[in-house]
Design a protein around this motif. Structure first.
Motif, PDB file in Angstrom:
ATOM      1  N   LEU A   1      18.519 -13.395  -4.527  1.00 25.45           N
ATOM      2  CA  LEU A   1      17.681 -13.027  -5.671  1.00 25.45           C
ATOM      3  C   LEU A   1      16.411 -13.859  -5.658  1.00 25.45           C
ATOM      4  N   ALA A   2      15.263 -13.202  -5.799  1.00 25.39           N
ATOM      5  CA  ALA A   2      13.950 -13.869  -5.662  1.00 25.39           C
ATOM      6  C   ALA A   2      13.843 -14.451  -4.250  1.00 25.39           C
ATOM      7  N   CYS A   3      13.932 -13.576  -3.273  1.00 30.16           N
ATOM      8  CA  CYS A   3      14.089 -13.979  -1.861  1.00 30.16           C
ATOM      9  C   CYS A   3      12.791 -14.429  -1.220  1.00 30.16           C
ATOM     10  N   GLY A   4      11.641 -14.229  -1.881  1.00 26.95           N
ATOM     11  CA  GLY A   4      10.373 -14.635  -1.279  1.00 26.95           C
ATOM     12  C   GLY A   4      10.138 -13.898   0.030  1.00 26.95           C
ATOM     13  N   LYS A   5       9.809 -14.649   1.076  1.00 27.85           N
ATOM     14  CA  LYS A   5       9.543 -14.042   2.386  1.00 27.85           C
ATOM     15  C   LYS A   5      10.822 -13.849   3.203  1.00 27.85           C
TER      16      LYS A   5
ATOM     17  N   VAL B   1       3.697  -8.679  -1.567  1.00 28.85           N
ATOM     18  CA  VAL B   1       3.105  -9.449  -0.466  1.00 28.85           C
ATOM     19  C   VAL B   1       4.203 -10.216   0.278  1.00 28.85           C
ATOM     20  N   PHE B   2       5.064 -10.884  -0.473  1.00 30.03           N
ATOM     21  CA  PHE B   2       6.148 -11.646   0.157  1.00 30.03           C
ATOM     22  C   PHE B   2       7.146 -10.699   0.829  1.00 30.03           C
ATOM     23  N   LEU B   3       7.421  -9.560   0.185  1.00 31.16           N
ATOM     24  CA  LEU B   3       8.390  -8.623   0.773  1.00 31.16           C
ATOM     25  C   LEU B   3       7.876  -8.050   2.091  1.00 31.16           C
TER      26      LEU B   3
ATOM     27  N   CYS C   1      20.114 -17.810  -5.261  1.00 34.82           N
ATOM     28  CA  CYS C   1      18.828 -17.786  -5.967  1.00 34.82           C
ATOM     29  C   CYS C   1      18.225 -19.159  -5.702  1.00 34.82           C
ATOM     30  N   ILE C   2      17.279 -19.189  -4.788  1.00 35.62           N
ATOM     31  CA  ILE C   2      16.783 -20.464  -4.280  1.00 35.62           C
ATOM     32  C   ILE C   2      15.398 -20.724  -4.875  1.00 35.62           C
ATOM     33  N   GLY C   3      15.398 -21.453  -5.981  1.00 34.67           N
ATOM     34  CA  GLY C   3      14.105 -21.864  -6.544  1.00 34.67           C
ATOM     35  C   GLY C   3      13.499 -20.873  -7.501  1.00 34.67           C
ATOM     36  N   ALA C   4      14.321 -20.168  -8.269  1.00 31.21           N
ATOM     37  CA  ALA C   4      13.764 -19.200  -9.229  1.00 31.21           C
ATOM     38  C   ALA C   4      14.730 -19.000 -10.398  1.00 31.21           C
ATOM     39  N   THR C   5      15.275 -20.106 -10.930  1.00 29.67           N
ATOM     40  CA  THR C   5      16.297 -19.933 -11.972  1.00 29.67           C
ATOM     41  C   THR C   5      15.729 -19.453 -13.306  1.00 29.67           C
ATOM     42  N   TRP C   6      14.405 -19.275 -13.367  1.00 30.29           N
ATOM     43  CA  TRP C   6      13.855 -18.645 -14.570  1.00 30.29           C
ATOM     44  C   TRP C   6      14.312 -17.196 -14.668  1.00 30.29           C
ATOM     45  N   ILE C   7      14.776 -16.602 -13.567  1.00 29.25           N
ATOM     46  CA  ILE C   7      15.184 -15.180 -13.620  1.00 29.25           C
ATOM     47  C   ILE C   7      16.293 -14.965 -14.662  1.00 29.25           C
TER      48      ILE C   7
ATOM     49  N   SER D   1      12.071  -5.509  -6.841  1.00 30.59           N
ATOM     50  CA  SER D   1      12.687  -5.371  -8.166  1.00 30.59           C
ATOM     51  C   SER D   1      12.638  -6.711  -8.877  1.00 30.59           C
ATOM     52  N   GLU D   2      12.670  -6.626 -10.190  1.00 29.73           N
ATOM     53  CA  GLU D   2      12.867  -7.835 -10.990  1.00 29.73           C
ATOM     54  C   GLU D   2      14.327  -8.274 -10.731  1.00 29.73           C
ATOM     55  N   ALA D   3      14.518  -9.559 -10.439  1.00 33.13           N
ATOM     56  CA  ALA D   3      15.824  -9.997  -9.930  1.00 33.13           C
ATOM     57  C   ALA D   3      16.953  -9.877 -10.959  1.00 33.13           C
ATOM     58  N   ALA D   4      16.681 -10.250 -12.217  1.00 35.45           N
ATOM     59  CA  ALA D   4      17.756 -10.193 -13.220  1.00 35.45           C
ATOM     60  C   ALA D   4      18.161  -8.745 -13.467  1.00 35.45           C
TER      61      ALA D   4
ATOM     62  N   ILE E   1       8.949 -20.590   4.247  1.00 32.24           N
ATOM     63  CA  ILE E   1       9.955 -21.050   3.284  1.00 32.24           C
ATOM     64  C   ILE E   1       9.196 -21.415   2.016  1.00 32.24           C
ATOM     65  N   LEU E   2       9.525 -20.763   0.904  1.00 35.49           N
ATOM     66  CA  LEU E   2       8.741 -20.967  -0.318  1.00 35.49           C
ATOM     67  C   LEU E   2       9.465 -21.940  -1.250  1.00 35.49           C
ATOM     68  N   ASN E   3       9.874 -23.057  -0.702  1.00 37.02           N
ATOM     69  CA  ASN E   3      10.539 -24.078  -1.495  1.00 37.02           C
ATOM     70  C   ASN E   3      10.416 -25.398  -0.732  1.00 37.02           C
ATOM     71  N   PRO E   4      10.812 -26.530  -1.341  1.00 38.86           N
ATOM     72  CA  PRO E   4      10.583 -27.816  -0.660  1.00 38.86           C
ATOM     73  C   PRO E   4      11.590 -28.123   0.440  1.00 38.86           C
TER      74      PRO E   4
ATOM     75  N   VAL F   1      15.815  -9.465  -2.872  1.00 38.11           N
ATOM     76  CA  VAL F   1      15.135  -8.826  -4.003  1.00 38.11           C
ATOM     77  C   VAL F   1      14.003  -9.738  -4.443  1.00 38.11           C
ATOM     78  N   ASP F   2      12.837  -9.193  -4.634  1.00 37.29           N
ATOM     79  CA  ASP F   2      11.711 -10.024  -5.093  1.00 37.29           C
ATOM     80  C   ASP F   2      10.685  -9.146  -5.796  1.00 37.29           C
ATOM     81  N   LEU F   3       9.855  -9.802  -6.600  1.00 40.81           N
ATOM     82  CA  LEU F   3       8.802  -9.088  -7.342  1.00 40.81           C
ATOM     83  C   LEU F   3       7.509  -8.950  -6.547  1.00 40.81           C
ATOM     84  N   SER F   4       7.331  -9.794  -5.537  1.00 43.28           N
ATOM     85  CA  SER F   4       6.043  -9.808  -4.831  1.00 43.28           C
ATOM     86  C   SER F   4       6.076  -8.883  -3.616  1.00 43.28           C
TER      87      SER F   4
HETATM   88  C1  LIG Z   1       9.712 -20.586  -5.388  1.00 45.49           C
HETATM   89  S1  LIG Z   1       9.700 -18.978  -4.686  1.00 45.49           S
HETATM   90  C2  LIG Z   1      11.254 -18.980  -3.801  1.00 45.49           C
HETATM   91  C3  LIG Z   1      11.356 -17.884  -2.764  1.00 45.49           C
HETATM   92  C4  LIG Z   1      12.548 -17.948  -1.831  1.00 45.49           C
HETATM   93  N1  LIG Z   1      13.800 -17.984  -2.561  1.00 45.49           N
HETATM   94  C5  LIG Z   1      12.448 -19.136  -0.909  1.00 45.49           C
HETATM   95  O1  LIG Z   1      13.141 -20.131  -1.187  1.00 45.49           O
HETATM   96  O2  LIG Z   1      11.694 -19.087   0.066  1.00 45.49           O
HETATM   97  C6  LIG Z   1      10.027 -17.953  -6.097  1.00 45.49           C
HETATM   98  C7  LIG Z   1      10.094 -16.481  -5.778  1.00 45.49           C
HETATM   99  O3  LIG Z   1      10.501 -15.792  -6.935  1.00 45.49           O
HETATM  100  C8  LIG Z   1       9.827 -14.549  -6.990  1.00 45.49           C
HETATM  101  N2  LIG Z   1       9.953 -14.105  -8.383  1.00 45.49           N
HETATM  102  C9  LIG Z   1       9.413 -14.684  -9.492  1.00 45.49           C
HETATM  103  N3  LIG Z   1       9.884 -14.097 -10.598  1.00 45.49           N
HETATM  104  C10 LIG Z   1      10.743 -13.124 -10.179  1.00 45.49           C
HETATM  105  C11 LIG Z   1      11.563 -12.181 -10.860  1.00 45.49           C
HETATM  106  N4  LIG Z   1      11.608 -12.156 -12.188  1.00 45.49           N
HETATM  107  N5  LIG Z   1      12.298 -11.321 -10.119  1.00 45.49           N
HETATM  108  C12 LIG Z   1      12.254 -11.351  -8.759  1.00 45.49           C
HETATM  109  N6  LIG Z   1      11.518 -12.237  -8.067  1.00 45.49           N
HETATM  110  C13 LIG Z   1      10.785 -13.122  -8.767  1.00 45.49           C
HETATM  111  C14 LIG Z   1       8.442 -14.858  -6.491  1.00 45.49           C
HETATM  112  O4  LIG Z   1       7.774 -13.720  -6.036  1.00 45.49           O
HETATM  113  C15 LIG Z   1       8.793 -15.831  -5.344  1.00 45.49           C
HETATM  114  O5  LIG Z   1       9.024 -15.130  -4.157  1.00 45.49           O
END
Ligand SMILES: C[S@@+](CC[C@H](N)C(=O)[O-])C[C@H]1O[C@@H](n2cnc3c(N)ncnc32)[C@H](O)[C@@H]1O
Length: 275
Positions: free
Chosen positions: A62-66, A89-91, A132-138, A112-115, A35-38, A84-87
Motif C-alpha cells: 500500500l502506497a508502493c511509490g516506485k 508518476v511513481f506508478l 505500508c512502508i512510510g505512509a501510515t497517514w493512509i 488508487s487511494e490506498a485505504a 526507494i522513497l524512504n530512508p 497501489v499508489d496515488l502518484s
Molecule cells: C514516503 S513514500 C513511500 C513509497 C514507497 N512505499 C517506498 O518506500 O518507496 C509515500 C508514498 O505514498 C503515496 N501516497 C500518499 N498518499 C497516498 C494515499 N492516500 N494512497 C495511496 N498512495 C499514497 C505517495 O504517492 C508516495 O508514493
C-alpha cells in the motif's frame, strides 16, 4: 483520549494546503530515487533476507511509490505483488522497473487511494505479506493503518510497516519544523507498545540511520536544485524553492539527529487464553 497514533493531515495534504500542490513536490524531489524512504539498497536487501518471502507469496504493498520493494522481491524471491499508489508518476516508474527486472508477469501496479483499495477492493484473508512502508497517514496513523491491513492477511502472514519515531526527545519546535504537527511521533519503545496494543507481535525491525536519512533527504537537494535551474518559468518554482529551503533546514537542524524511521515486521499476536 486521543490515540497518539492518530493524526489527520498527511505531509502531502499539508503541503497541498500550504502550497496549493499535492504530490508534485515529491515527484520532483524524488525523481532520481528508486526507494522513497530512508532505506539504502543494502537495507532493503537486508529486509528481504530477514523476511525471506517464499516463491509465489502474495504481497500487497500500500502506497508502493516506485514499486522497488515489490519488483525486487519478485525478481529475487518470486513474489507475486500488487502495488497501489496515488502518484501516476511513481506508478509509471514502477512499471518501467518491472519491465527492466523482467517481472511484469508477477507484479501489477494500480492507481488508487490506498485505504480505499484496502477496505473496498482488496480480497480479505488473501495476502502472505501486506506492507505500508512510510505512509501510515493512509489509515490516519499507525494504529488505523494496522487495522486496515490486518483483515487482508492470510493465516501465517506478515505485516511490514514503515514508521517514524523520535530517537531522543526533541526540542519542542522540532515537530513543527519537520511538518509533524499532526503526526504525534513517539519514541521507539512507545512505537513498539502501540504495535502490541494493536494486537500484533513485533518480530523484527530494520532501522534507518543518519547516513541512510541523508541518502533519502539530502540527495533530494541536488535534484530540486537542478529542477529549479531547468524550469525557471514553471509556476511551481517559488513553492519548490521554499520546499528545498525547508527540507534542507529541518533535516540539518532536527531530522538527522532526532528523527528515526524503521520497517517493523509483525504478525498478529496469539490471543491469550481466558484465565
Ligand atoms: C514516503 S513514500 C513511500 C513509497 C514507497 N512505499 C517506498 O518506500 O518507496 C509515500 C508514498 O505514498 C503515496 N501516497 C500518499 N498518499 C497516498 C494515499 N492516500 N494512497 C495511496 N498512495 C499514497 C505517495 O504517492 C508516495 O508514493
Amino acid at each position: 483520549m486521543t490515540d497518539p497514533g492518530q493524526y489527520s493531515v498527511a505531509p502531502e495534504e499539508r503541503l497541498q494546503q500550504d502550497c496549493g500542490m499535492s504530490l508534485r513536490p515529491y515527484e520532483i524531489a524524488e525523481a532520481r530515487h528508486r526507494i522513497l524512504n530512508p532505506f539504502t539498497e543494502d537495507k532493503l536487501d537486508l529486509l528481504g533476507e530477514v523476511c525471506h518471502p517464499s516463491p509465489g507469496a502474495r504481497h500487497l504493498d500500500l502506497a508502493c511509490g516506485k514499486g522497488e520493494l515489490l519488483n525486487l522481491w519478485s525478481s529475487q524471491y518470486g513474489v507475486h505483488g500488487t502495488g497501489v499508489d496515488l502518484s501516476e508518476v511513481f506508478l509509471t516508474a514502477a512499471r518501467e522497473r518491472a519491465n527492466e527486472l523482467n517481472v511484469t508477469d508477477r507484479v501489477r501496479f494500480i492507481h488508487s487511494e490506498a485505504a480505499t483499495y484496502a477496505s473496498k477492493r482488496a480480497e480479505p484473508s488473501t495476502y502472505d505479506i501486506v506492507s505500508c512502508i512510510g505512509a501510515t497517514w493512509i489509515g490516519g496513523g499507525l494504529t488505523g493503518t494496522l487495522d486496515l491491513m490486518r483483515p487482508l492477511l492470510r493465516p501465517g502472514g506478515l505485516i511490514l510497516v514503515g514508521e517514524i519515531f523520535w530517537n531522543t526527545t526533541p526540542p519542542p519546535e522540532a515537530a513543527s519544523a519537520l511538518g509533524l504537527d499532526n503526526h504525534p511521533c513517539v519514541s521507539l519503545a512507545a512505537t513498539a507498545e502501540r504495535i502490541e496494543q494493536s494486537g500484533f507481535e513485533l518480530l523484527d525491525m530494520i532501522l534507518a540511520n543518519p547516513d541512510s536519512w541523508d541518502r533519502y533527504t539530502a540527495s533530494q537537494w541536488w535534484t530540486i536544485s537542478d529542477w529549479l535551474r531547468d524550469n525557471p518559468d514553471d509556476p511551481e518554482v517559488p513553492a519548490m524553492r521554499d520546499f528545498l529551503r525547508q527540507c534542507r533546514t529541518s533535516h540539518l537542524e532536527y531530522g538527522r539527529q532526532y528523527l528515526g524511521w524503521g520497517v517493523f515486521i509483525l504478525r498478529p499476536a496469539i490471543p491469550l487464553p481466558n484465565p
